[in-house]
Motif scaffolding. Structure first.
Motif, PDB file in Angstrom:
ATOM      1  N   ALA A   1      15.060  13.640  -5.307  1.00 47.65           N
ATOM      2  CA  ALA A   1      14.215  12.824  -4.603  1.00 47.65           C
ATOM      3  C   ALA A   1      15.228  11.875  -3.866  1.00 47.65           C
ATOM      4  O   ALA A   1      16.045  11.495  -4.288  1.00 47.65           O
ATOM      5  CB  ALA A   1      12.995  12.144  -5.473  1.00 47.65           C
ATOM      6  N   HIS A   2      14.503  11.221  -2.806  1.00 47.48           N
ATOM      7  CA  HIS A   2      15.117  10.163  -2.275  1.00 47.48           C
ATOM      8  C   HIS A   2      14.274   8.958  -1.717  1.00 47.48           C
ATOM      9  O   HIS A   2      13.291   9.244  -1.575  1.00 47.48           O
ATOM     10  CB  HIS A   2      16.348  10.356  -1.309  1.00 47.48           C
ATOM     11  N   ALA A   3      14.631   7.750  -1.884  1.00 46.13           N
ATOM     12  CA  ALA A   3      13.870   6.640  -1.432  1.00 46.13           C
ATOM     13  C   ALA A   3      14.746   5.721  -0.404  1.00 46.13           C
ATOM     14  O   ALA A   3      16.042   5.628  -0.899  1.00 46.13           O
ATOM     15  CB  ALA A   3      13.161   5.930  -2.472  1.00 46.13           C
ATOM     16  N   PHE A   4      14.104   5.155   0.612  1.00 51.50           N
ATOM     17  CA  PHE A   4      14.934   4.256   1.322  1.00 51.50           C
ATOM     18  C   PHE A   4      14.544   3.001   1.006  1.00 51.50           C
ATOM     19  O   PHE A   4      13.803   2.477   0.267  1.00 51.50           O
ATOM     20  CB  PHE A   4      14.420   4.403   2.763  1.00 51.50           C
TER      21      PHE A   4
ATOM     22  N   PHE B   1       9.233   7.821   0.898  1.00 54.49           N
ATOM     23  CA  PHE B   1       9.834   8.116  -0.741  1.00 54.49           C
ATOM     24  C   PHE B   1       9.381   9.715  -0.614  1.00 54.49           C
ATOM     25  O   PHE B   1       8.434  10.181  -0.420  1.00 54.49           O
ATOM     26  CB  PHE B   1       8.831   7.388  -1.498  1.00 54.49           C
ATOM     27  N   HIS B   2      10.562  10.428  -0.417  1.00 54.06           N
ATOM     28  CA  HIS B   2      10.451  11.946  -0.593  1.00 54.06           C
ATOM     29  C   HIS B   2      10.789  12.564  -1.785  1.00 54.06           C
ATOM     30  O   HIS B   2      11.825  12.177  -2.301  1.00 54.06           O
ATOM     31  CB  HIS B   2      11.566  12.516   0.610  1.00 54.06           C
TER      32      HIS B   2
ATOM     33  N   ILE C   1       4.153   2.151   1.876  1.00 55.07           N
ATOM     34  CA  ILE C   1       5.197   3.204   1.292  1.00 55.07           C
ATOM     35  C   ILE C   1       4.583   4.593   1.626  1.00 55.07           C
ATOM     36  O   ILE C   1       3.375   4.794   1.120  1.00 55.07           O
ATOM     37  CB  ILE C   1       5.097   3.073  -0.346  1.00 55.07           C
ATOM     38  N   LYS C   2       5.101   5.679   2.137  1.00 55.07           N
ATOM     39  CA  LYS C   2       4.945   6.746   2.415  1.00 55.07           C
ATOM     40  C   LYS C   2       5.516   7.824   1.432  1.00 55.07           C
ATOM     41  O   LYS C   2       6.738   8.230   1.540  1.00 55.07           O
ATOM     42  CB  LYS C   2       5.175   7.121   3.924  1.00 55.07           C
ATOM     43  N   ILE C   3       4.360   8.444   0.856  1.00 59.65           N
ATOM     44  CA  ILE C   3       4.948   9.604  -0.152  1.00 59.65           C
ATOM     45  C   ILE C   3       4.644  11.223   0.112  1.00 59.65           C
ATOM     46  O   ILE C   3       3.712  11.511   0.747  1.00 59.65           O
ATOM     47  CB  ILE C   3       4.597   9.352  -1.472  1.00 59.65           C
ATOM     48  N   GLY C   4       5.726  11.798   0.050  1.00 59.74           N
ATOM     49  CA  GLY C   4       5.612  13.417   0.441  1.00 59.74           C
ATOM     50  C   GLY C   4       6.494  14.123  -0.232  1.00 59.74           C
ATOM     51  O   GLY C   4       7.888  13.648  -0.671  1.00 59.74           O
ATOM     52  N   PHE C   5       6.138  15.650  -0.508  1.00 59.17           N
ATOM     53  CA  PHE C   5       7.196  16.434  -0.932  1.00 59.17           C
ATOM     54  C   PHE C   5       7.548  17.291   0.134  1.00 59.17           C
ATOM     55  O   PHE C   5       6.666  18.020   0.932  1.00 59.17           O
ATOM     56  CB  PHE C   5       6.262  17.149  -2.023  1.00 59.17           C
ATOM     57  N   TYR C   6       8.885  17.793   0.457  1.00 62.27           N
ATOM     58  CA  TYR C   6       9.471  18.428   1.357  1.00 62.27           C
ATOM     59  C   TYR C   6      10.314  19.255   0.912  1.00 62.27           C
ATOM     60  O   TYR C   6      10.995  19.102  -0.273  1.00 62.27           O
ATOM     61  CB  TYR C   6      10.055  17.561   2.443  1.00 62.27           C
TER      62      TYR C   6
ATOM     63  N   THR D   1       0.754  -1.209  -0.021  1.00 69.38           N
ATOM     64  CA  THR D   1      -0.116  -0.041   0.037  1.00 69.38           C
ATOM     65  C   THR D   1       0.856   1.356  -0.194  1.00 69.38           C
ATOM     66  O   THR D   1       1.980   1.013   0.420  1.00 69.38           O
ATOM     67  CB  THR D   1      -0.951   0.099   1.346  1.00 69.38           C
ATOM     68  N   TYR D   2       0.363   2.288  -0.580  1.00 69.06           N
ATOM     69  CA  TYR D   2       1.033   3.452  -0.421  1.00 69.06           C
ATOM     70  C   TYR D   2       0.202   4.726   0.037  1.00 69.06           C
ATOM     71  O   TYR D   2      -1.323   4.628  -0.539  1.00 69.06           O
ATOM     72  CB  TYR D   2       1.867   3.773  -1.814  1.00 69.06           C
ATOM     73  N   ALA D   3       0.519   5.742   0.304  1.00 72.39           N
ATOM     74  CA  ALA D   3      -0.217   6.851   0.626  1.00 72.39           C
ATOM     75  C   ALA D   3       0.555   8.175   0.822  1.00 72.39           C
ATOM     76  O   ALA D   3       1.899   8.219   0.851  1.00 72.39           O
ATOM     77  CB  ALA D   3      -0.543   6.619   2.393  1.00 72.39           C
ATOM     78  N   PHE D   4      -0.018   9.199   0.635  1.00 70.61           N
ATOM     79  CA  PHE D   4       0.345  10.546   0.422  1.00 70.61           C
ATOM     80  C   PHE D   4       0.260  11.096   1.739  1.00 70.61           C
ATOM     81  O   PHE D   4      -0.703  11.004   2.281  1.00 70.61           O
ATOM     82  CB  PHE D   4      -0.300  11.438  -0.586  1.00 70.61           C
ATOM     83  N   ASP D   5       1.503  11.978   2.137  1.00 65.90           N
ATOM     84  CA  ASP D   5       1.505  12.636   3.507  1.00 65.90           C
ATOM     85  C   ASP D   5       0.372  13.588   3.394  1.00 65.90           C
ATOM     86  O   ASP D   5      -0.211  14.306   2.599  1.00 65.90           O
ATOM     87  CB  ASP D   5       2.433  13.736   3.456  1.00 65.90           C
ATOM     88  N   PRO D   6      -0.791  13.436   4.392  1.00 64.14           N
ATOM     89  CA  PRO D   6      -1.751  13.863   4.498  1.00 64.14           C
ATOM     90  C   PRO D   6      -1.906  15.505   4.752  1.00 64.14           C
ATOM     91  O   PRO D   6      -2.858  16.339   4.559  1.00 64.14           O
ATOM     92  CB  PRO D   6      -2.623  13.342   5.862  1.00 64.14           C
ATOM     93  N   ASN D   7      -0.583  15.928   4.991  1.00 58.05           N
ATOM     94  CA  ASN D   7      -0.488  17.499   5.162  1.00 58.05           C
ATOM     95  C   ASN D   7      -0.558  18.331   4.033  1.00 58.05           C
ATOM     96  O   ASN D   7      -0.477  19.429   3.687  1.00 58.05           O
ATOM     97  CB  ASN D   7       0.837  17.739   5.786  1.00 58.05           C
ATOM     98  N   GLU D   8      -0.361  17.498   2.844  1.00 59.91           N
ATOM     99  CA  GLU D   8      -0.737  18.123   1.610  1.00 59.91           C
ATOM    100  C   GLU D   8      -1.662  17.715   0.773  1.00 59.91           C
ATOM    101  O   GLU D   8      -2.225  16.529   0.928  1.00 59.91           O
ATOM    102  CB  GLU D   8       0.685  18.300   0.778  1.00 59.91           C
ATOM    103  N   ASN D   9      -1.916  18.422  -0.045  1.00 63.03           N
ATOM    104  CA  ASN D   9      -3.224  18.348  -0.781  1.00 63.03           C
ATOM    105  C   ASN D   9      -2.831  18.232  -2.446  1.00 63.03           C
ATOM    106  O   ASN D   9      -2.554  18.997  -3.231  1.00 63.03           O
ATOM    107  CB  ASN D   9      -4.238  19.488  -0.755  1.00 63.03           C
ATOM    108  N   LEU D  10      -2.372  17.004  -3.063  1.00 58.88           N
ATOM    109  CA  LEU D  10      -2.104  16.699  -4.279  1.00 58.88           C
ATOM    110  C   LEU D  10      -3.316  16.446  -5.046  1.00 58.88           C
ATOM    111  O   LEU D  10      -4.080  15.951  -4.856  1.00 58.88           O
ATOM    112  CB  LEU D  10      -0.967  15.404  -4.093  1.00 58.88           C
TER     113      LEU D  10
END
Ligand code: TQI
Ligand code: ZN
Ligand code: ZN
Length: 169
Positions: free
Chosen positions: A85-88, A95-96, A62-67, A19-28
């Motif tokens: 970008a980088h991913a671990f 996944f940032h 998997i947790k995706i966000g823009f920072y 599963t993957y999710a987008f950081d809820p602090n942003e509105n993509l």
């Protein structure tokens, strides 16, 4: 040729869904989310893993966000270009992406008037390779090659990427 991370970390044997999710602090917007869906699909086509978006950020694999800049993981972003970008490695799942980039979501990066335009899907396909356990490849045509020219779109897996992921899973 493809590589793996030291110790060859991977998602557990028998993993059928991640599963993957987008950081809820942003509105993509939906088109940005669709770019990630397309990038995940490149890898699901050649593995037995399916990727599903979830709104449960905390429990997503998997947790995706823009920072921008320092965002708390010791790997600060550096503004326009440089690190995009980088991913671990597995099974961390972070996944940032660098908010400072001029990400191209819709439209043709090769025609962009911005010299620093970066194609989001191309970077996403590469980072998902890292999230799944691939390191860098020495083959220039491979998605996992460590550099990409600016204003370039590269989203199709090369034989080397497919061999690598199928060898790991
Ligand atoms: N980010 C680097 C990368 O993803 C971060 C990195 C360096 C890294 N070494 C790593 C991540 C080892 C995991 C494992 O390679 S980047 C490209 C490419 C970058 C570079 O911003 O430099 C792409 C991100 F390959 F095109 F140069 C995406 Cl596609
Ligand atoms: Zn980060
Ligand atoms: Zn890389």
């Amino acid at each position: 040729h493809y590589t793996f991370f030291p110790g060859q970390p991977r998602w557990p044997a028998g993993t059928e869904t991640l599963t993957y999710a987008f950081d809820p602090n942003e509105n993509l917007d939906d088109s940005t989310k669709q770019v990630f869906a397309n990038a995940f699909n490149q890898w699901s086509k050649v593995t037995t893993i399916t990727f599903n978006e979830t709104t449960s950020y905390n429990t997503a694999d998997i947790k995706i966000g823009f920072y921008s800049g320092d965002h708390g993981d010791g790997e600060a972003f550096d503004g326009v270009l440089g690190t995009l970008a980088h991913a671990f490695s597995p099974t961390d799942g972070r996944f940032h992406l660098d908010k400072a980039e001029d990400w191209v979501v819709n439209g043709d990066v090769t025609e962009s008037s911005l010299s620093n335009a970066v194609d989001l899907e191309s970077v996403a396909v590469h980072e998902i390779g890292h999230l799944l356990g691939l390191g860098h490849s020495s083959i220039e045509e491979a998605i996992m090659y460590p550099t990409i020219s600016s204003r370039t779109r590269k989203v199709e897996l090369e034989e080397d990427d497919i061999d690598g992921i199928q060898n790991l899973y």
